[in-house]
Design a protein around this motif. Structure first.
Motif, PDB file in Angstrom:
ATOM      1  N   THR A 109     -11.033  13.584  13.341  1.00  0.00           N
ATOM      2  CA  THR A 109     -11.756  14.764  12.713  1.00  0.00           C
ATOM      3  C   THR A 109     -11.574  14.907  11.268  1.00  0.00           C
ATOM      4  O   THR A 109     -12.563  15.131  10.380  1.00  0.00           O
ATOM      5  N   THR A 110     -10.360  14.482  10.774  1.00  0.00           N
ATOM      6  CA  THR A 110      -9.985  14.662   9.310  1.00  0.00           C
ATOM      7  C   THR A 110     -10.944  13.535   8.694  1.00  0.00           C
ATOM      8  O   THR A 110     -11.380  13.852   7.356  1.00  0.00           O
ATOM      9  N   GLU A 111     -10.884  12.396   9.456  1.00  0.00           N
ATOM     10  CA  GLU A 111     -11.797  11.339   8.588  1.00  0.00           C
ATOM     11  C   GLU A 111     -13.131  11.612   8.636  1.00  0.00           C
ATOM     12  O   GLU A 111     -13.948  11.170   7.564  1.00  0.00           O
ATOM     13  N   MET A 112     -13.612  12.404   9.522  1.00  0.00           N
ATOM     14  CA  MET A 112     -15.101  12.687   9.615  1.00  0.00           C
ATOM     15  C   MET A 112     -15.563  14.000   8.430  1.00  0.00           C
ATOM     16  O   MET A 112     -16.688  14.010   8.274  1.00  0.00           O
ATOM     17  N   SER A 130     -13.501   5.532   6.180  1.00  0.00           N
ATOM     18  CA  SER A 130     -12.580   4.481   6.392  1.00  0.00           C
ATOM     19  C   SER A 130     -11.329   4.594   5.193  1.00  0.00           C
ATOM     20  O   SER A 130     -10.320   4.240   5.468  1.00  0.00           O
ATOM     21  N   TRP A 131     -11.974   5.180   3.869  1.00  0.00           N
ATOM     22  CA  TRP A 131     -10.971   5.369   3.022  1.00  0.00           C
ATOM     23  C   TRP A 131      -9.905   6.426   3.714  1.00  0.00           C
ATOM     24  O   TRP A 131      -8.718   6.294   3.462  1.00  0.00           O
ATOM     25  N   THR A 132     -10.238   7.287   4.262  1.00  0.00           N
ATOM     26  CA  THR A 132      -9.389   8.375   4.868  1.00  0.00           C
ATOM     27  C   THR A 132      -8.423   7.886   5.923  1.00  0.00           C
ATOM     28  O   THR A 132      -7.277   8.361   5.891  1.00  0.00           O
ATOM     29  N   TYR A 133      -9.048   7.037   6.576  1.00  0.00           N
ATOM     30  CA  TYR A 133      -8.228   6.279   7.895  1.00  0.00           C
ATOM     31  C   TYR A 133      -7.160   5.472   7.100  1.00  0.00           C
ATOM     32  O   TYR A 133      -5.844   5.756   7.448  1.00  0.00           O
ATOM     33  N   MET A 136       0.895  -1.213   0.157  1.00  0.00           N
ATOM     34  CA  MET A 136       0.065  -0.071   0.118  1.00  0.00           C
ATOM     35  C   MET A 136       0.852   1.078   0.043  1.00  0.00           C
ATOM     36  O   MET A 136       2.051   1.171   0.124  1.00  0.00           O
ATOM     37  N   GLN A 137       0.245   2.606  -0.305  1.00  0.00           N
ATOM     38  CA  GLN A 137       0.730   3.582  -0.248  1.00  0.00           C
ATOM     39  C   GLN A 137       1.589   4.103   1.071  1.00  0.00           C
ATOM     40  O   GLN A 137       1.094   3.338   2.077  1.00  0.00           O
ATOM     41  N   ALA A 138       2.539   4.555   1.229  1.00  0.00           N
ATOM     42  CA  ALA A 138       3.181   5.578   2.272  1.00  0.00           C
ATOM     43  C   ALA A 138       2.021   6.224   3.194  1.00  0.00           C
ATOM     44  O   ALA A 138       1.078   6.866   2.325  1.00  0.00           O
ATOM     45  N   PRO A 139       2.268   6.392   4.213  1.00  0.00           N
ATOM     46  CA  PRO A 139       1.120   7.535   4.849  1.00  0.00           C
ATOM     47  C   PRO A 139       1.309   8.810   4.301  1.00  0.00           C
ATOM     48  O   PRO A 139       2.218   9.248   3.901  1.00  0.00           O
ATOM     49  N   ARG A 140       0.216   9.459   4.271  1.00  0.00           N
ATOM     50  CA  ARG A 140      -0.182  10.978   3.564  1.00  0.00           C
ATOM     51  C   ARG A 140      -0.554  11.770   4.728  1.00  0.00           C
ATOM     52  O   ARG A 140      -1.227  11.449   5.765  1.00  0.00           O
ATOM     53  N   SER A 141      -0.388  13.040   4.439  1.00  0.00           N
ATOM     54  CA  SER A 141      -0.811  13.903   5.306  1.00  0.00           C
ATOM     55  C   SER A 141      -2.209  14.257   5.402  1.00  0.00           C
ATOM     56  O   SER A 141      -2.863  13.945   4.216  1.00  0.00           O
ATOM     57  N   GLU A 142      -2.812  14.934   6.321  1.00  0.00           N
ATOM     58  CA  GLU A 142      -4.151  15.141   6.383  1.00  0.00           C
ATOM     59  C   GLU A 142      -4.692  16.143   5.187  1.00  0.00           C
ATOM     60  O   GLU A 142      -5.684  15.959   4.492  1.00  0.00           O
ATOM     61  N   ALA A 143      -3.773  17.302   5.087  1.00  0.00           N
ATOM     62  CA  ALA A 143      -4.026  17.940   4.013  1.00  0.00           C
ATOM     63  C   ALA A 143      -4.138  17.345   2.440  1.00  0.00           C
ATOM     64  O   ALA A 143      -4.777  17.672   1.763  1.00  0.00           O
ATOM     65  N   GLU A 144      -2.958  16.615   2.495  1.00  0.00           N
ATOM     66  CA  GLU A 144      -2.895  15.800   0.966  1.00  0.00           C
ATOM     67  C   GLU A 144      -4.219  14.801   0.927  1.00  0.00           C
ATOM     68  O   GLU A 144      -4.691  15.008  -0.196  1.00  0.00           O
ATOM     69  N   VAL A 145      -4.419  13.971   1.889  1.00  0.00           N
ATOM     70  CA  VAL A 145      -5.553  13.199   1.731  1.00  0.00           C
ATOM     71  C   VAL A 145      -7.040  13.799   1.428  1.00  0.00           C
ATOM     72  O   VAL A 145      -7.742  13.563   0.707  1.00  0.00           O
ATOM     73  N   LEU A 146      -7.065  14.970   2.276  1.00  0.00           N
ATOM     74  CA  LEU A 146      -8.452  15.676   1.944  1.00  0.00           C
ATOM     75  C   LEU A 146      -8.503  16.364   0.655  1.00  0.00           C
ATOM     76  O   LEU A 146      -9.430  16.427   0.119  1.00  0.00           O
ATOM     77  N   LYS A 164     -11.426  15.460  -2.033  1.00  0.00           N
ATOM     78  CA  LYS A 164     -12.191  16.504  -2.550  1.00  0.00           C
ATOM     79  C   LYS A 164     -12.142  16.506  -4.109  1.00  0.00           C
ATOM     80  O   LYS A 164     -13.261  16.564  -4.546  1.00  0.00           O
ATOM     81  N   GLY A 165     -11.091  16.178  -4.661  1.00  0.00           N
ATOM     82  CA  GLY A 165     -11.026  16.115  -5.938  1.00  0.00           C
ATOM     83  C   GLY A 165     -11.894  14.847  -6.582  1.00  0.00           C
ATOM     84  O   GLY A 165     -12.562  14.977  -7.679  1.00  0.00           O
ATOM     85  N   VAL A 166     -11.777  13.556  -5.923  1.00  0.00           N
ATOM     86  CA  VAL A 166     -12.608  12.575  -6.293  1.00  0.00           C
ATOM     87  C   VAL A 166     -14.174  13.033  -5.991  1.00  0.00           C
ATOM     88  O   VAL A 166     -14.760  12.668  -7.111  1.00  0.00           O
ATOM     89  N   ALA A 167     -14.460  13.518  -4.890  1.00  0.00           N
ATOM     90  CA  ALA A 167     -15.836  13.956  -4.534  1.00  0.00           C
ATOM     91  C   ALA A 167     -16.423  14.801  -5.854  1.00  0.00           C
ATOM     92  O   ALA A 167     -17.622  14.752  -6.040  1.00  0.00           O
ATOM     93  N   SER A 168     -15.578  15.610  -6.264  1.00  0.00           N
ATOM     94  CA  SER A 168     -15.898  16.531  -7.298  1.00  0.00           C
ATOM     95  C   SER A 168     -16.560  16.005  -8.597  1.00  0.00           C
ATOM     96  O   SER A 168     -16.918  16.646  -9.585  1.00  0.00           O
TER      97      SER A 168
END
Length: 961
Positions: free
Chosen positions: A520-523, A767-770, A60-70, A74-78
């Motif tokens: 919070t970032t996950e939520m 769960s995706w975000t976590y 799997m990918q390496a850990p990513r930052s909260e800002a990077e993941v969100l 957001k791009g996916v959600a768009s």
């Protein structure tokens, strides 16, 4: 001289896993020192069987930052396109009051709470759920309501099961009105097949031709028609059957309640009471029935009882009905409810009140009438004579053309066939919506005279037949008539929140429930409109963001579990068990092994396991455990041999429900496979497997994943949850499909197990975000620290309380069980006394008396710091010293801080005649005073509550008293 940090070092400052995992490196080492172990790797090697332990990281990918993941998400959600939805079919646009959005849905005080099994510290959400029950009772016209089920379709299946249990009819046939929602029909047929019930889906005109034990009707039906159900209900009653009605809750504000028409069960979705569509969920289903059927009712009932001071106190009533107690004799396998969503719906009703709801309903119905009249004036034929919010039109040969025009206008209609269309309006509909729809149908862009149409509709009273207009009052209780300003609503929500202990107060050390950080970032993504405002049956081309996110999550889960395919449809862990067992059953049937129906289950299993096996019409054969709590392999081998010809599967939890890694797990799986069976692995303890081992590698053929445990979807006070299943390739064709949105992979004829194609899709981003934040390295570290924390607690508590079970090298997995039975024998102090006393320290109790009576099962998770663990240990050791004082006779068995716990403000402000001080009662350790949580009621009388079941809001007089 110290090294100047590199750019790579500096880029780790936002590493999420540092924030998710409680103990830092120094704290971890201190705990390892206490355990006498050099390193975390050494502890894991001592704990996890070498035969199943992975040495390499997940791919799997390496850990990513909260800002990077969100930013990425957001791009996916768009890529989701939000059209105006006029599809209906049980899902409607709604407006979540922002005071509820911010202070409930986005508030950890509400979403991180646990199921209210400890009611003294859950009075707030219990009151909100009681309000939900009262709304249900009032609007349906029934006598008894539950505190929510999973969704409308599964509630329909539960209604059928209740009808079979209590009906006096000897028939095995259940009638389904062909005009019910198609997803509901599919889920009920799936359940009926598993139970061995016969089903007929037919026109209600032919109801009298069938002898039935029950029947299901939709009110209004899927095409929008409002029918008088009384003659149909009378027909069912004449056959000693039960009449079950799926109702639109908002329509009941204007329509005669089904209970007044004679219905025996009324259920449906409370989604349009302020809960976003969310591509299918989570949504709270409501369920109401007659008082005579309370023992057969599925789900939880909130009841009114009293505490030791005689004050009103709420609790979950009649818990002896529940699956964790009744096991294979349970009414259902329901474990997760939809409490958070029921609370939102409840507050929506409180905020708007009866008059507000009536205004909303009338406005929707008037707009629908205007649309109906305008199209009728243009010669377009309406199929349904009466309506609330849904219209079905006959448009010979033009349906596709109209649908395309609507899509050009960013509107989704219900395409029925080449000649018919459906249109549903909702709370979000406006005059502009109606004008746009008129243009779509007619191709005429000219504006309409809506005022004239409004006058025409008002004069005609179009839509609801006079005989079915609601006459009875509803929601007259003060709670629904007091909090209509935002100021009052805000304070009411806060007053209830203050009565509840959640993760934002303290550690909730429940074994088998994994109450970990819901970051919070996950939520954040769950309230994005790009995820929240999509109808589950919207064209797939408009849901590409969901597809990307779900596909990526499935890829993550396949790598984590080792399975070949994932089915996302089950919307709870127990639903996942059911779905997995159905896949096993269909697999055997496809191989000509219809007779394989024996399910082996260890005596230590979760209560949902035997209950789920019962729902799949399997015969449960229990397997013994040895003195160390492990499956007795000799007994398993013997029972597998004895039932070899009929063996369907084994249901087993790993690590075991006793909190240890069984060394013989591979041998156990091999024995089952040797005799033609399949292995179902309960995923409740997956938090102790992730990145260290994988269910499929161990030998499991199917397993559910509790996303609300291991993968951080919050418990929400008892729901939502998600229980997708992973399966090996040979089972993949046999998982659930869907009648409205066919899925790739499963056989076409497979029915649905939940109402929406991907279950509660809107919480999957959590769960995706976590997983994206943690990465392969973080997931492994989380599991390792969960094991470290549990062993640290077991070590420190073991000197005062016997640890019941341990594995190799005396290690436990991610949880441990302490035995209170010897202390009870010596002092009279029970595990319940310890649980209630922990409230005085500001802690929720561990899991009581499961899986062994008289014990406490503790799971600290990886999220809790060493300081919090030590605080919990201090509390437990203080309690042990208090028990010693009872043992020595310093305090009597009846007058001591444990037996009188929890202590409230009323205790210490009133007269005090106890043998211990007020200080000892409420501030048993100095640190308690710094952040005191006050239980709002004293210990609740469970027996009184069951003997005097009352599940509605107390009458006005109770408030005056």
């Amino acid at each position: 001289m110290s090294r100047t940090p590199s750019l790579t070092d500096l880029e780790q400052t936002d590493a999420f896993l540092r924030r998710h995992i409680g103990p830092d490196a120094a704290e971890q080492q201190a705990m390892l020192d206490t355990l006498g172990v050099e390193s975390l790797d050494a502890l894991i090697n001592q704990t996890v069987p070498q035969s199943i332990l992975r040495k390499d990281l997940l791919n799997m990918q390496a850990p990513r930052s909260e800002a990077e993941v969100l930013g990425y998400l957001k791009g996916v959600a768009s890529k989701n396109e939000i059209y105006t939805s006029c599809i209906g079919m049980g899902y409607h646009g709604t407006l979540t009051p922002t005071v509820i959005l911010r202070n409930v849905l986005e508030n950890p005080g509400w979403y991180t709470a646990y199921t209210p099994y400890q009611p003294e510290i859950a009075q707030g959400r219990l009151e909100s759920l009681l309000n939900f029950q009262q709304v249900t009772i009032d609007l349906t016209g029934m006598e008894l309501a539950s505190a929510s089920l999973l969704d409308e379709a599964t509630a329909a299946a539960e209604a059928m099961a209740l009808a079979k249990r209590v009906a006096k009819s000897k028939s095995n046939l259940f009638f389904i009105d062909q005009d019910c929602h198609p997803q509901t029909i599919s889920v009920v047929k799936t359940r009926a097949e598993a139970f061995g019930f016969d089903v007929v889906v037919d026109d209600v005109a032919d109801l009298g031709q069938h002898e039935v034990f029950g029947a299901l009707f939709q009110y209004p039906n899927t095409w929008g028609e409002i029918r008088d159900l009384k003659p149909l209900i009378d027909t069912v009653h004449a056959q000693n059957g039960l009449a079950c009605v799926a109702a639109d809750l908002l329509s009941l504000v204007l329509l005669t309640p089904p209970g007044e028409l004679g219905a025996d069960v009324v259920f449906g979705s409370a989604q349009r009471f302020g809960v976003p569509m969310g591509y299918g969920g989570p949504h709270a289903a409501f369920f109401a029935t007659r008082d005579a059927y309370k023992r057969a009712m599925p789900g939880r009932i909130i009841g009114v009882s009293i505490d030791t001071r005689g004050n009103r106190a709420l609790r979950m009533a009649l818990q002896t009905r529940e699956q964790h107690i009744r096991r294979e004799k349970a009414n259902s396998n329901i474990c997760t409810a939809q409490v958070l969503l029921a609370n939102i719906a409840s507050f929506y009703a409180v905020y708007h009140g009866p008059e507000g709801l009536k205004t909303i309903a009338q406005r929707i119905q008037r707009l629908t009438g205007i649309l109906a009249t305008a199209l009728e004036n243009r010669g377009i034929t309406r199929q349904n004579q009466y309506f609330f919010d849904t219209l079905t039109f006959k448009v010979p040969g033009n349906a596709s053309e109209i649908v395309e025009r609507a899509r050009d206008a960013r509107i989704n209609l219900r395409l029925i066939d080449a000649d018919h269309l459906g249109v549903s309006l909702d709370e979000t509909s406006t005059r502009s919506t109606v004008e746009a729809l008129l243009a779509c149908f007619t191709g005429d862009q000219q504006s309409q005279d809506l005022a004239a149409l409004d006058d025409q509709v008002g004069a005609s009273g179009l839509g609801i037949p006079d005989a079915l207009r609601r006459q009875s009052a509803f929601m007259t209780h003060p709670v629904f008539n007091s909090y209509h300003s935002e100021t009052e609503m805000l304070r009411y929500i806060k007053s209830l929140e203050n009565k509840d202990l959640a993760l934002n107060h303290a550690m909730i050390p429940l074994g088998s429930c994994t109450m970990k950080l819901n970051a919070t970032t996950e939520m954040i993504p769950i309230t994005w409109p790009e995820f929240g405002q999509l109808h589950p049956f919207a064209p797939l081309a408009q849901a590409q963001g969901y597809k990307i996110m779900i596909d990526e999550l499935e890829t993550m889960l396949r790598e984590i579990t080792g399975f070949d395919a994932i089915c996302m449809q089950p919307n709870s862990g127990a639903q996942g068990e059911y779905a997995g067992l159905l896949a096993i059953r269909k697999f055997h049937e496809a191989n000509g092994d219809d007779h394989r129906n024996v399910c082996l289950i260890p005596t230590s299993a979760h209560g949902t396991n035997p209950a789920s096996a019962m729902m799949a019409s399997m015969r449960v054969v229990l397997v013994s455990c040895d003195e160390q709590g492990n499956v007795d392999i000799a007994d398993l081998r013997q029972k597998a041999e004895d039932n070899a010809g009929n063996l369907s599967c084994l249901m087993i939890t790993y690590p075991s429900t006793h909190g240890v890694y069984e060394e013989g797990i591979r041998e156990i799986c091999d024995i089952i496979h040797q005799h033609g069976g399949q292995v179902y692995m309960d995923g409740a303890n997956l938090n102790a497997q992730v990145a260290l081992t994988r269910p499929a590698d161990i030998g499991a053929d199917v397993s559910h994943m509790n996303l609300h445990k291991t993968f951080c979807i919050p418990h929400g006070g008892g729901g939502p949850g998600m229980g997708p299943i992973g399966v090996k390739a040979h089972l993949a064709p046999f998982v659930a499909n869907h009648p409205v949105v066919p899925l790739d992979g499963p056989n076409e004829e497979n029915g649905a197990v939940s109402a929406a194609p991907w279950g509660s899709a809107s919480i999957l981003p959590i769960s995706w975000t976590y997983i994206a934040l943690m990465g392969a390295q973080g997931l492994r570290q989380a599991t390792e620290v969960a094991i470290l924390n549990a062993n640290y607690l077991a070590k420190r508590l073991g000197e005062a309380y016997p640890v019941l079970y341990s594995g190799r090298n005396g290690r436990v997995a991610h949880e441990c069980i302490i035995d209170i039975r010897p202390l009870k024998a010596a002092s009279g102090i029970s595990e319940e006394d310890v649980a209630k006393r922990l409230m005085d320290f500001g802690f929720h109790a561990p899991t009581m008396s499961f899986p062994v009576s008289g014990t406490l099962m503790i799971e600290p998770t990886e999220s809790e710091s060493k300081a919090e663990l030590d605080r919990f240990v201090d509390a437990m050791l203080t309690i042990r010293s208090e028990i010693s004082r009872v043992e020595k006779g310093e305090w009597s068995a009846e007058d001591n801080p444990l037996r009188n716990a929890p202590h409230t403000l009323a205790d210490i402000t009133g007269e005090w005649e106890r043998s211990y001080s007020r200080q000892e009662a409420v501030f048993p350790q100095p640190w308690v005073a710094a952040n005191k949580f006050w239980p709002s009621v004293n210990r609740i009388d469970n027996v009184y509550g069951d003997r005097n079941l009352f599940c509605a809001c107390p009458p006005i007089e109770a408030y005056e008293e």
